[in-house]
Design a protein around this motif. Structure first.
Motif, PDB file in Angstrom:
ATOM      1  N   THR A 272       5.259  -0.631   4.319  1.00  0.00           N
ATOM      2  CA  THR A 272       5.237   0.748   3.811  1.00  0.00           C
ATOM      3  C   THR A 272       5.825   0.800   2.406  1.00  0.00           C
ATOM      4  O   THR A 272       6.839   0.165   2.124  1.00  0.00           O
ATOM      5  CB  THR A 272       6.038   1.685   4.728  1.00  0.00           C
ATOM      6  OG1 THR A 272       5.488   1.628   6.049  1.00  0.00           O
ATOM      7  CG2 THR A 272       5.981   3.119   4.230  1.00  0.00           C
ATOM      8  N   VAL A 273       5.164   1.560   1.540  1.00  0.00           N
ATOM      9  CA  VAL A 273       5.669   1.766   0.180  1.00  0.00           C
ATOM     10  C   VAL A 273       5.980   3.248   0.001  1.00  0.00           C
ATOM     11  O   VAL A 273       5.133   4.108   0.269  1.00  0.00           O
ATOM     12  CB  VAL A 273       4.651   1.306  -0.879  1.00  0.00           C
ATOM     13  CG1 VAL A 273       5.177   1.604  -2.284  1.00  0.00           C
ATOM     14  CG2 VAL A 273       4.343  -0.183  -0.736  1.00  0.00           C
ATOM     15  N   THR A 274       7.198   3.540  -0.431  1.00  0.00           N
ATOM     16  CA  THR A 274       7.612   4.923  -0.663  1.00  0.00           C
ATOM     17  C   THR A 274       7.346   5.283  -2.116  1.00  0.00           C
ATOM     18  O   THR A 274       7.869   4.649  -3.047  1.00  0.00           O
ATOM     19  CB  THR A 274       9.106   5.111  -0.346  1.00  0.00           C
ATOM     20  OG1 THR A 274       9.343   4.739   1.018  1.00  0.00           O
ATOM     21  CG2 THR A 274       9.521   6.556  -0.552  1.00  0.00           C
ATOM     22  N   ILE A 275       6.497   6.275  -2.323  1.00  0.00           N
ATOM     23  CA  ILE A 275       6.133   6.747  -3.660  1.00  0.00           C
ATOM     24  C   ILE A 275       6.550   8.206  -3.749  1.00  0.00           C
ATOM     25  O   ILE A 275       5.878   9.088  -3.206  1.00  0.00           O
ATOM     26  CB  ILE A 275       4.621   6.598  -3.909  1.00  0.00           C
ATOM     27  CG1 ILE A 275       4.174   5.151  -3.686  1.00  0.00           C
ATOM     28  CG2 ILE A 275       4.259   7.068  -5.306  1.00  0.00           C
ATOM     29  CD1 ILE A 275       2.671   4.980  -3.629  1.00  0.00           C
ATOM     30  N   GLY A 276       7.682   8.472  -4.404  1.00  0.00           N
ATOM     31  CA  GLY A 276       8.213   9.822  -4.421  1.00  0.00           C
ATOM     32  C   GLY A 276       8.566  10.268  -3.011  1.00  0.00           C
ATOM     33  O   GLY A 276       9.339   9.607  -2.313  1.00  0.00           O
ATOM     34  N   LYS A 277       7.960  11.371  -2.548  1.00  0.00           N
ATOM     35  CA  LYS A 277       8.203  11.862  -1.196  1.00  0.00           C
ATOM     36  C   LYS A 277       7.161  11.357  -0.196  1.00  0.00           C
ATOM     37  O   LYS A 277       7.217  11.685   0.983  1.00  0.00           O
ATOM     38  CB  LYS A 277       8.200  13.399  -1.194  1.00  0.00           C
ATOM     39  CG  LYS A 277       9.308  14.016  -2.030  1.00  0.00           C
ATOM     40  CD  LYS A 277       9.231  15.537  -1.985  1.00  0.00           C
ATOM     41  CE  LYS A 277      10.334  16.163  -2.830  1.00  0.00           C
ATOM     42  NZ  LYS A 277      10.273  17.648  -2.804  1.00  0.00           N
ATOM     43  N   ARG A 278       6.215  10.576  -0.695  1.00  0.00           N
ATOM     44  CA  ARG A 278       5.116  10.122   0.157  1.00  0.00           C
ATOM     45  C   ARG A 278       5.290   8.658   0.551  1.00  0.00           C
ATOM     46  O   ARG A 278       5.811   7.852  -0.223  1.00  0.00           O
ATOM     47  CB  ARG A 278       3.791  10.306  -0.576  1.00  0.00           C
ATOM     48  CG  ARG A 278       2.553   9.951   0.252  1.00  0.00           C
ATOM     49  CD  ARG A 278       1.270  10.097  -0.542  1.00  0.00           C
ATOM     50  NE  ARG A 278       1.095  11.487  -0.974  1.00  0.00           N
ATOM     51  CZ  ARG A 278       1.147  11.888  -2.221  1.00  0.00           C
ATOM     52  NH1 ARG A 278       1.391  11.012  -3.190  1.00  0.00           N
ATOM     53  NH2 ARG A 278       0.975  13.149  -2.520  1.00  0.00           N
ATOM     54  N   LYS A 279       4.842   8.318   1.749  1.00  0.00           N
ATOM     55  CA  LYS A 279       4.832   6.928   2.190  1.00  0.00           C
ATOM     56  C   LYS A 279       3.384   6.466   2.353  1.00  0.00           C
ATOM     57  O   LYS A 279       2.540   7.197   2.881  1.00  0.00           O
ATOM     58  CB  LYS A 279       5.578   6.761   3.513  1.00  0.00           C
ATOM     59  CG  LYS A 279       7.084   7.005   3.399  1.00  0.00           C
ATOM     60  CD  LYS A 279       7.783   6.734   4.721  1.00  0.00           C
ATOM     61  CE  LYS A 279       9.278   7.034   4.617  1.00  0.00           C
ATOM     62  NZ  LYS A 279       9.964   6.119   3.678  1.00  0.00           N
ATOM     63  N   ILE A 280       3.109   5.251   1.879  1.00  0.00           N
ATOM     64  CA  ILE A 280       1.763   4.676   1.928  1.00  0.00           C
ATOM     65  C   ILE A 280       1.826   3.355   2.687  1.00  0.00           C
ATOM     66  O   ILE A 280       2.710   2.517   2.441  1.00  0.00           O
ATOM     67  CB  ILE A 280       1.215   4.427   0.502  1.00  0.00           C
ATOM     68  CG1 ILE A 280       1.009   5.747  -0.240  1.00  0.00           C
ATOM     69  CG2 ILE A 280      -0.089   3.636   0.547  1.00  0.00           C
ATOM     70  CD1 ILE A 280      -0.167   6.558   0.210  1.00  0.00           C
ATOM     71  N   LYS A 281       0.888   3.160   3.588  1.00  0.00           N
ATOM     72  CA  LYS A 281       0.800   1.899   4.337  1.00  0.00           C
ATOM     73  C   LYS A 281      -0.030   0.906   3.521  1.00  0.00           C
ATOM     74  O   LYS A 281      -1.090   1.250   2.992  1.00  0.00           O
ATOM     75  CB  LYS A 281       0.123   2.158   5.691  1.00  0.00           C
ATOM     76  CG  LYS A 281      -0.062   0.932   6.565  1.00  0.00           C
ATOM     77  CD  LYS A 281       1.231   0.552   7.257  1.00  0.00           C
ATOM     78  CE  LYS A 281       0.977  -0.554   8.285  1.00  0.00           C
ATOM     79  NZ  LYS A 281       0.264  -0.059   9.489  1.00  0.00           N
ATOM     80  N   VAL A 282       0.459  -0.338   3.421  1.00  0.00           N
ATOM     81  CA  VAL A 282      -0.277  -1.404   2.723  1.00  0.00           C
ATOM     82  C   VAL A 282      -0.374  -2.616   3.643  1.00  0.00           C
ATOM     83  O   VAL A 282       0.459  -2.815   4.526  1.00  0.00           O
ATOM     84  CB  VAL A 282       0.407  -1.791   1.394  1.00  0.00           C
ATOM     85  CG1 VAL A 282       0.440  -0.609   0.442  1.00  0.00           C
ATOM     86  CG2 VAL A 282       1.800  -2.339   1.626  1.00  0.00           C
ATOM     87  N   MET A 283      -1.391  -3.441   3.398  1.00  0.00           N
ATOM     88  CA  MET A 283      -1.616  -4.601   4.246  1.00  0.00           C
ATOM     89  C   MET A 283      -1.303  -5.913   3.543  1.00  0.00           C
ATOM     90  O   MET A 283      -1.036  -6.920   4.178  1.00  0.00           O
ATOM     91  CB  MET A 283      -3.076  -4.628   4.712  1.00  0.00           C
ATOM     92  CG  MET A 283      -3.465  -3.467   5.605  1.00  0.00           C
ATOM     93  SD  MET A 283      -2.663  -3.526   7.214  1.00  0.00           S
ATOM     94  CE  MET A 283      -3.542  -4.885   7.965  1.00  0.00           C
ATOM     95  N   GLN A 284      -1.373  -5.927   2.206  1.00  0.00           N
ATOM     96  CA  GLN A 284      -1.196  -7.185   1.487  1.00  0.00           C
ATOM     97  C   GLN A 284       0.209  -7.732   1.687  1.00  0.00           C
ATOM     98  O   GLN A 284       1.190  -6.988   1.647  1.00  0.00           O
ATOM     99  CB  GLN A 284      -1.464  -6.998  -0.010  1.00  0.00           C
ATOM    100  CG  GLN A 284      -1.368  -8.292  -0.810  1.00  0.00           C
ATOM    101  CD  GLN A 284      -1.763  -8.089  -2.266  1.00  0.00           C
ATOM    102  OE1 GLN A 284      -2.743  -7.430  -2.560  1.00  0.00           O
ATOM    103  NE2 GLN A 284      -0.990  -8.656  -3.169  1.00  0.00           N
ATOM    104  N   ASN A 285       0.284  -9.039   1.895  1.00  0.00           N
ATOM    105  CA  ASN A 285       1.590  -9.679   2.074  1.00  0.00           C
ATOM    106  C   ASN A 285       2.394  -9.628   0.789  1.00  0.00           C
ATOM    107  O   ASN A 285       1.847  -9.607  -0.308  1.00  0.00           O
ATOM    108  CB  ASN A 285       1.415 -11.132   2.517  1.00  0.00           C
ATOM    109  CG  ASN A 285       0.791 -11.239   3.898  1.00  0.00           C
ATOM    110  OD1 ASN A 285       1.001 -10.373   4.735  1.00  0.00           O
ATOM    111  ND2 ASN A 285       0.037 -12.294   4.130  1.00  0.00           N
ATOM    112  N   GLY A 286       3.705  -9.658   0.935  1.00  0.00           N
ATOM    113  CA  GLY A 286       4.572  -9.656  -0.228  1.00  0.00           C
ATOM    114  C   GLY A 286       6.012  -9.500   0.207  1.00  0.00           C
ATOM    115  O   GLY A 286       6.301  -9.344   1.399  1.00  0.00           O
ATOM    116  N   PRO A 287       6.953  -9.534  -0.746  1.00  0.00           N
ATOM    117  CA  PRO A 287       8.365  -9.349  -0.407  1.00  0.00           C
ATOM    118  C   PRO A 287       8.574  -8.033   0.337  1.00  0.00           C
ATOM    119  O   PRO A 287       7.936  -7.024   0.045  1.00  0.00           O
ATOM    120  CB  PRO A 287       9.062  -9.339  -1.777  1.00  0.00           C
ATOM    121  CG  PRO A 287       8.124 -10.105  -2.675  1.00  0.00           C
ATOM    122  CD  PRO A 287       6.748  -9.779  -2.180  1.00  0.00           C
TER     123      PRO A 287
END
Length: 383
Positions: A272-287
């Motif tokens: 999950t990536v938090t962008i301001g007040k919104r959360k977005i689900k992502v699939m790409q691997n990473g830290p």
């Protein structure tokens, strides 16, 4: 390393006849190639191997160093550090006329006082070829570009596209080992560019000639190259097949420069990536926990009318917006959508646009598929 030999009358370093050398054939290699102007590194320790018969495009913004690389390969620019090797031999100090490379410039550079036929024959005469052989070669070249009927005309009597075709076969006539093209299509209008782009690719495939093409036009590079070298600030940011450069950029600069992307910055925690007040689900691997930059291509953003919200896998990736601008592009329609004050670009096929009866001012829902996001460390790669 073996001793020195004379290559076309110029001392060169001969590499040992190892298995690697035997496999290289007439490859062109750049090893830690560097060009400095005072303290400015115009090209900074770049490495590349170009196989015989390969079509390479150097792509990047103005001032990135792509033309400087080309000029060092041709010998018009001296090398500060590193090596240029061709046919397994160092050619750093070889004079341009001894390198057996052809070059086509943006400005055509045809001789105005010579006919088409004489322009093509000029390089062959300088090589003291027999008259009969010159005439036969000129005939072949004119037939290749479909300008046999124009052989007696002067450059001023030709269109820009015809002049560039003549410049192309004039460079090809002496059968150079490598042909280098320095933004040869940038001065032409769009339709002629498209036609000549296809003709250059067809010629390269038929002749199996190694070609190196410099351009700032991403569409041009992606459409004709076997491999693309994306440059920024004197460095190679990514080298790969056009489809890989577009679909799998290795840094945010490439994602931004090649094609179009929507970018978001936020903090990643797990998937999950938090962008301001919104959360977005992502699939790409990473830290799992760091500041990141997300990128998503316009064609991967799904658009629906707000009155008919779709069933989606990840509801957190479904957000509302309003269409500000509609740009018709033929087979596709580009929508500029206001999402909480941020502009989002979405491309949908014309058929879907018509079926949904979308128009400027419509309230819509945007869906960002988790698997469509590219994730980069924040501030990396020039973005």
């Amino acid at each position: 390393m073996a001793g020195q030999i004379l290559f076309l009358g110029i001392p060169c370093i001969e590499l040992s006849t190892s298995k690697r050398g035997a496999e290289m054939g007439r490859d062109l290699r750049l090893e830690n190639l560097t060009k400095r102007y005072g303290t400015l590194a115009a090209v900074d320790h770049v490495n590349l191997e170009i196989e015989e018969g390969e079509f390479i495009c150097f792509l990047g913004p103005s001032g990135c160093g792509k033309t400087t690389v080309l000029r060092m390969i041709t010998g018009f620019e001296t090398v500060t550090e590193g090596l240029i090797l061709f046919n397994n031999q160092v050619i750093n100090d070889l004079l341009p006329k001894k390198r057996e490379f052809g070059i086509v410039f943006q400005s055509y550079a045809l001789f105005p006082n010579m006919t088409v036929e004489e322009n093509i024959a000029f390089g062959l005469k300088m090589r003291k070829m027999p008259k009969k052989a010159i005439a036969e070669r000129v005939d072949v070249m004119l037939d290749m570009i479909g300008l046999s009927a124009w052989r007696g005309l002067y450059p001023a009597q030709l269109s820009g596209g015809q002049q560039q075709r003549v410049a192309l076969v004039r460079a090809l006539a002496p059968d150079p080992q490598v042909l280098l093209l320095d933004e040869p299509l940038s001065a032409l209008d769009a339709k002629i560019r498209l036609r000549l782009r296809a003709e250059i690719k067809k010629l390269q495939q038929e002749l199996k000639k190694t070609m190196i093409h410099v351009t700032h036009d991403q569409e041009e590079a992606l459409s004709i190259a076997d491999r693309v070298v994306v440059m920024e600030a004197g460095q190679f940011r990514q080298v790969g097949r056009p489809i890989d450069i577009y679909k799998n950029p290795t840094c945010s600069f490439v994602a931004d420069f090649v094609g179009t992307s929507n970018f978001f910055e936020g903090r990643r925690t797990g998937d999950t990536v938090t962008i301001g007040k919104r959360k977005i689900k992502v699939m790409q691997n990473g830290p799992a926990d760091e500041s990141v930059s997300l990128a998503i291509r316009p064609e991967n953003v799904e658009v629906f009318k707000r009155a008919a919200p779709p069933e989606v896998e990840e509801k957190m990736n479904l957000v509302s917006g309003k269409i500000d601008v509609v740009v018709f592009q033929g087979a596709a329609v580009r929508l500029l959508i206001n999402m909480d004050g941020e502009e989002i670009i979405a491309d949908i096929i014309e058929k879907d646009f018509e079926q949904q009866s979308l128009k400027q001012g419509d309230e819509v829902m945007l869906y960002f598929p988790p698997e469509a996001f590219m994730v980069f460390p924040k501030g990396e790669g020039g973005k």
